[in-house]
Design an enzyme around this catalytic site. Sequence first.
Site, mmCIF file in Angstrom:
data_model
loop_
_atom_site.group_PDB
_atom_site.id
_atom_site.type_symbol
_atom_site.label_atom_id
_atom_site.label_comp_id
_atom_site.label_asym_id
_atom_site.label_seq_id
_atom_site.Cartn_x
_atom_site.Cartn_y
_atom_site.Cartn_z
ATOM 1 C CD GLU A 127 -2.206 2.765 -3.574
ATOM 2 O OE1 GLU A 127 -3.184 3.577 -3.876
ATOM 3 O OE2 GLU A 127 -2.043 2.349 -2.278
ATOM 4 C CG ASP A 145 -1.845 1.178 1.462
ATOM 5 O OD1 ASP A 145 -2.640 1.553 0.499
ATOM 6 O OD2 ASP A 145 -1.602 2.241 2.340
#
Length: 614
Positions: A300, A263
């Site tokens: 990401e 993330d």
Amino acid sequence: MSIRREIGAKYNPGEGTLYTVWAPDAADVKVRLHKPKPQDIPLQQEAFGYWTALAEEATPGTRYTFLLDEEKERPDPASLSQPNGVHEPSEVVDHHSFSWTDTKWKGVPLQQYIIYELHVGTFSEAGTFEGVIEKLPQLKNLGITAIELMPVAQFPGSRNWGYDGVFPYAVQNSYGGPDGLKQLVNACHAQGMAVILDVVYNHLGPEGNYLRDFGPYFTNKYNTPWGEAINFDDAYSDPVRNFFFQNALMWFRDYHIDALRLDAVHAIYDNSAKHFLQELQEHVHQLEEQEGREFILIAESDLNDVRLINPTERGGYGLAAQWNDDFHHVIHAMVTGEQEGYYVGFGTAEQLAKIMTHAFVYDGLYSEHRKRTFGSSTARNMAQQFVVFSQNHDQVGNRMLGERLSQLVSYEMQKVVAGLVILSPYLPMLFMGEEYGEQNPFLYFVSHGDEDLIEAVRKGRREEFASFAWQGEAPDPQSEKTFKQSRLRHSYTSDANQLHLREYYKRLILLRKSSPALAAPDKDKVEAYMDEHEKVLHLIHFTKPPYIYCLFNISTAPKTVKLNQEKFNGNWLVLLSSADPMWSGKGHSLPQELQGQTEITIPAESILILQEQK
């Protein structure tokens, strides 16, 4: 003694449990076993601030806490299970006892990933891993080859997106805990599907975050949207890095996870000579050699920086792939007309053509939204290194009312957008429910226990929406109603249009898998162009014959366009028209075979897929 070592409570049958915790500033550390009568066992101090002890009497299911300097009693930072929540004792877990049936599983090649992102709590009525298992045959039938789970690390309460996790090693108790996750992974592998797990290494949530009591896990050198940054490069950072290295290896080794989605890596601040992500990839490579199979890291990032996926010999970190927000922003802005917030500067015909061959729009160009030159060139990167989507948890859930694309564009346009994603040369990802046009929103929800924190979350959400022209009142993140509104209906079995849309997605996925030109796409062997006035994208795949010619009419009127005659003889087989009544379309007048065709008329808001015939 090495800084790189396993931590937490490691149970070995017949021996007991070896406890290891990092607490560099403590003068005394004990593990307290909660048996019905508490029993304290002193830990021995070792190098680099680690403390360790073997407790023969600690078996699977034993609850325990650490006692620091006889003052602070805390759960284990590397706890594998928090059966009663984030504030209560940790639990010993036996990773040896699960009966895996996937011993012959070697994974799915990255190039074959067709990803389905889901949130365990809202994907099924049960809101558990078991609830996901029950629906795996439906995903297999759709053509999905990899499911991506939003974070399952233990968070406060029972309702959360997962990004407020505070025990990175513990599997959320309300989802089914460690065994529940293993059962899900085992079931996915039995269906031939890989499992991607979303992990958060850029911050921990605010409630139940006890890491500061153990050591300098955080640093004030940098600021993040969530407060102090995790300490990846300051004093004492080596054991902190180890904490997260061991976490990643655990998911691969003990839970048989195939890939990790990292993330928001742009919020992992590290000025070390060797970046945390590069070193993480090195540890993963070592595990691959030990286990004899591939493990994948997908980042990401909102930086459009190919350094993440470039090989180390080109100065990169060597990760397998990264998410591509530009792809989403161009399509969303074009089909919805939205131009506020981070959609500023997106939505032109030129950009839509560019993303099909260059992945990024901003690859060294000036960004009006960011007020600076932004991004890097993807010229030397493969198509499979980019994950693309028209919807995901962020892009839907961070809208004030959580509207899916099904609530923003027409039924016909949904089919066009599906084609843009699935027929692109990149790795396509669907967001749960999009394949049949789910009507329930996906909203932001939490179940915190601290009233001040709850109010701060409400205030923060309102401020996030300030740059968008959205109308209405944001749903209360703390309300159980908000959570229940976000649960999928799976209503396609009783709604003809939804069923036809799902079948349409299924056909697109099958075409991608079965067509030689689409199954192993090369963005250097893709041609894309689009006229700003006509609003028809020409997308030609000539990786392998027979070549595929896709036409996307983004406009609300039928369009007659000239086909590219330079490479082709004009003989085509019509593989699919989204206007076909079988997909609840309005119909088209094309024969199945086109001979010597130079012009073609495409219905409004539709796509046409042609296969070259020799």
